[in-house]
Design an enzyme around this catalytic site. Structure first.
Site, PDB file in Angstrom:
ATOM      1  N   ASP A  83       0.869  -1.144   0.159  1.00  0.00           N
ATOM      2  CA  ASP A  83       0.037   0.076   0.017  1.00  0.00           C
ATOM      3  C   ASP A  83       0.965   1.292   0.133  1.00  0.00           C
ATOM      4  OD1 ASP A  83      -2.974   1.164   0.653  1.00  0.00           O
ATOM      5  OD2 ASP A  83      -1.518   2.250   1.841  1.00  0.00           O
ATOM      6  N   TYR A 107       3.313   9.952   0.661  1.00  0.00           N
ATOM      7  CA  TYR A 107       4.034   9.550   1.373  1.00  0.00           C
ATOM      8  C   TYR A 107       5.432   9.554   1.209  1.00  0.00           C
ATOM      9  CZ  TYR A 107       0.089   6.563   2.837  1.00  0.00           C
ATOM     10  OH  TYR A 107      -1.129   5.907   3.174  1.00  0.00           O
ATOM     11  N   LYS A 140      -2.712   6.443  -4.418  1.00  0.00           N
ATOM     12  CA  LYS A 140      -3.920   7.275  -4.205  1.00  0.00           C
ATOM     13  C   LYS A 140      -3.642   8.690  -4.628  1.00  0.00           C
ATOM     14  CE  LYS A 140      -3.716   4.821   0.411  1.00  0.00           C
ATOM     15  NZ  LYS A 140      -2.527   4.369   0.456  1.00  0.00           N
ATOM     16  N   HIS A 153      -7.537   9.733  -1.940  1.00  0.00           N
ATOM     17  CA  HIS A 153      -6.898   9.466  -0.497  1.00  0.00           C
ATOM     18  C   HIS A 153      -8.036  10.059   0.279  1.00  0.00           C
ATOM     19  CE1 HIS A 153      -2.674   9.093   1.241  1.00  0.00           C
ATOM     20  NE2 HIS A 153      -3.895   8.778   2.330  1.00  0.00           N
TER      21      HIS A 153
END
Length: 312
Positions: free
Chosen positions: A47, A52, A81, A110
């Site tokens: 994931d 990130y 996302k 997201h």
């Protein structure tokens, strides 16, 4: 031999492994090793997210493992996302281009709300608030539908959506989300939202499945992983607390994506498919539900698309 992780069939015919590796806050250097270790152990679900800021390294790890012959691309399920600052019609495709374009299996929205574009990924003002825009998440969803039709991603879904927001997507879109990725753990079980998603054929994926090593939720309460009821169940089974909490979720047919960068813990988190909690165990864990979020995002509570203002 690598561990075999069961899969759940999505409404579009694709399959998602019940366990994946979460990569939020996995830093430079350590995330490469974590992904390599996870694939060696048997993980086939990773994931990820643009926000990130570690997808390039994750992609390198995946490609290296494919090159080594450890895994084939078609065996992997990679999630990414669409981030809050790539929501305008102009920037949506650029957001997809910035992510793991040639590796992504599933692409999610997201969050339902959007933020000011053209700057940092987290554009906070002096008061710690996020300058936002009113881009309609349904318009964003329709772009995801086009990406799927064009073959850029296999599956599309949402994250952090409440049932009313999903209803709008179902009514105004032409493709049903296959997944709703939400915070879910024994302290926040979201039974009504899970039941709603199940009724629509939407798989729930749980982020923060262990609730994290954070401070107690109230003056007297322990963090989830130190709760005596969880620890007693773990002792009875000869399992770790993390394994009990993850098993609690997968036994409810919820996909889990615990984050770790330690090989031992990545392995430990995967060893949850060789036992089944009893009805008594499940009842004890269900009784822990406090309805408290680790990710409340209260800075966005006044936005019209804030998802947590409803019961579910």
């Amino acid at each position: 031999m690598p561990i075999t992780i069961p899969k759940v069939k999505l409404s579009d015919g694709n399959e998602i492994p019940l366990l994946g590796l979460g990569t939020y806050k996995s830093g430079t250097g350590e995330v490469y090793r974590a992904v390599c270790d996870a694939i060696d152990i048997g993980y086939r679900h990773i994931d990820c997210a643009l926000a990130y800021e570690n997808e390039a390294e994750i992609g390198r790890a995946i490609k290296d493992k494919i090159a080594e012959g450890v895994v084939k691309r078609e065996d992997l399920f990679i999630t990414s996302k669409c981030w809050n600052t790539y929501r305008s019609e102009e920037l949506r495709p650029k957001g997809l281009e910035k992510t793991l374009t040639d590796l992504t299996s599933m692409y999610l929205i997201h969050w339902p709300f959007s933020w000011q574009e053209g700057g940092p990924l987290f554009p906070q003002d002096a008061d710690g608030n996020y300058p936002s825009t009113d881009v309609d998440y349904v318009d964003v969803w329709k772009s995801l539908e086009e990406y799927q039709k064009a073959g850029k991603v296999k599956s599309i879904g949402v994250s952090n959506f409440n049932h009313e927001q999903i209803e709008r997507v179902l009514k105004e879109g032409s493709v049903k989300p296959v997944v709703n990725q939400i915070e879910n753990h024994a302290y926040l079980q979201q039974e009504k939202l899970c039941a709603y998603c199940d009724s629509k054929g939407i798989v729930v994926t749980a982020y923060c499945p262990l609730a994290g090593p954070y401070k107690p939720f109230d003056a007297d309460g322990p963090i989830l992983m130190e709760h005596p009821d969880v620890k007693s169940i773990a002792v009875a089974w000869g399992k770790s607390v993390a394994q009990i909490l993850l098993r609690f979720l997968v036994q409810r047919n919820i996909v889990v994506i615990p984050k770790s960068v330690t090989r031992e813990r990545i392995l430990n988190n995967a060893q949850i498919f060789d036992f089944e909690l009893s009805q008594e165990d499940m009842a004890k864990l269900r009784a822990l539900d406090r309805g408290i979020r680790m990710v409340p995002f209260t800075q966005m509570k006044n936005h019209k698309y804030f998802p947590f203002g409803l019961e579910y």
